[in-house]
Enzyme design. Structure first.
Site, PDB file in Angstrom:
ATOM      1  CD  GLU A   1      -2.687   1.129   2.603  1.00  0.00           C
ATOM      2  OE1 GLU A   1      -3.865   1.511   2.557  1.00  0.00           O
ATOM      3  OE2 GLU A   1      -2.139   0.726   3.662  1.00  0.00           O
TER       4      GLU A   1
ATOM      5  CD  GLU B   1      -6.288   6.810   5.000  1.00  0.00           C
ATOM      6  OE1 GLU B   1      -6.435   5.829   5.736  1.00  0.00           O
ATOM      7  OE2 GLU B   1      -5.308   6.957   4.226  1.00  0.00           O
TER       8      GLU B   1
END
Length: 284
Positions: A123, A212
Site C-alpha cells: 500500500e 483519507e
C-alpha cells in the site's frame, strides 16, 4: 473484422493464382490491453490515460463523495475511516496532475496519491498534505521532487484489511513537507527513490488521488489527470532516520507533531504522534 465473400465459381480460374485473404482486420491503433488505453505505455504516443476508477471505501459517518470523469467533490463529518478518490486501474508511472481545494475543519486528514501493488502486496502513499496523521514505522530517507522535499517512510501492517482481504503488508509513504492542494506528482521519482531505499513495488493495481480521514470534518474539490512530462529534478538520500520537518529533525517526546496550521515535524524521535485535538498533536 470485415469478411470478404467468396468469389463466384466463374472467376475461380482467374483468382486461383491470386493470394486472396479470407478476412481483413481494420486496425488503425494498437489493441486495447491491460493498461486500459489504446496505446501501451511504451508507445511514443501514449501520454495520457482517462480516469477509469473510483475508490470509495467508507466505514460509517457522513461522507458525501461525488466522483466524475475529471475529478471529485467531497465533504465529510465522521469518526470512521474512509478513503475516497478517482484515478486509474491499473496505475502507471505517468506524472499525476491535481488541482483544487483541500480543507480540514477539525480532526485529521490527508490528500495523497494512493495506490496498491501485488506480488509483493504494498500500500503506497505520496502525501501532498498531511494534517495530524502519524505514519509509524521507520524513515528510509528523503526525496526532493516537484519543488518540495518528501520524507520516505516504511511501515508494516499486520493482519489488516487490504485489497486481497486481511493480510500482512508493507506501506511505502512519501510525505511532502510543504503542503499543497494543487500540483504535479512525478510519481516515477518516488518509485525510484523507494527502490533505492530497498522498497520494491510489485504489479500495479489501482492508483488514485485520494482523501483519507478517520476523525473530524472537512471538504475537498479536485480535478485529476495524468500525463505530461512532470516537473523538478529529483534528488534523494537513503538510510536516514532523521528529519521530516523544516527544522531538520523529528519532534522530541512531548513535543508537537501535527495539527491544523502546524508546519513543523510530523514524526517523533521518541514515542508516537497522538492527536489531542484538531489543532494539536503531541509525541507521547
Amino acid at each position: 473484422m470485415v469478411a470478404f465473400s467468396r468469389l463466384v465459381a466463374g472467376l475461380s480460374a482467374v483468382t486461383a493464382s491470386l493470394a486472396a485473404p479470407a478476412e481483413v482486420v481494420e486496425k488503425s491503433v494498437e489493441e486495447r490491453g491491460p493498461h486500459n488505453f489504446f496505446l501501451g505505455p511504451d508507445h511514443p504516443l501514449a501520454r495520457r490515460t482517462a480516469i477509469n476508477y473510483n475508490q470509495d471505501y467508507t466505514t460509517g459517518g457522513t461522507v458525501n463523495f461525488s466522483p466524475s470523469k475529471t475529478g471529485f467533490n467531497l465533504n465529510w463529518n465522521t469518526q470512521q475511516d474512509f478513503v475516497v478518490g478517482v484515478g486509474w486501474q491499473p496505475g502507471t508511472n505517468l506524472p499525476i496532475n491535481y488541482s483544487g481545494t483541500f480543507n480540514v475543519s477539525s480532526g485529521l486528514g490527508s490528500l495523497s496519491v494512493y495506490g496498491w501493488t501485488t506480488n509483493p502486496l504494498v500500500e503506497y502513499y505520496v502525501m501532498e498534505t498531511n494534517i495530524g496523521i502519524s505514519t509509524g514505522g521507520s524513515q528510509k530517507g528523503t526525496l526532493t521532487s516537484d519543488g518540495g522535499t518528501y520524507a520516505i517512510w516504511e511501515n508494516q501492517r499486520v493482519n489488516e484489511p487490504s485489497i486481497i482481504g486481511t493480510a500482512t503488508f508493507n506501506q511505502y509513504i512519501s510525505i511532502r513537507q510543504s503542503a499543497r492542494s494543487s500540483g504535479t506528482v512525478t510519481i516515477q521519482n518516488h518509485f525510484d527513490a523507494w527502490a533505492k531505499a530497498g522498497l520494491n513495488l510489485g504489479t500495479m493495481n489501482f492508483q488514485v488521488i485520494a482523501v483519507e480521514s478517520w476523525s473530524g470534518s472537512g471538504s475537498a474539490s479536485q480535478q485529476v489527470s495524468n500525463g505530461g512530462t512532470g516537473t523538478g529534478t529529483p534528488t534523494s538520500s537513503s538510510g536516514s532516520t532523521g528529519p521530516t520537518g523544516p527544522s531538520g529533525s523529528c519532534s522530541a517526546l512531548y513535543g508537537q507533531c501535527g495539527g491544523i496550521g502546524w508546519n513543523g515535524p510530523t514524526c517523533c524521535s521518541s514515542g508516537s504522534c497522538k492527536v489531542s485535538n484538531s489543532y494539536y498533536s503531541q509525541c507521547l
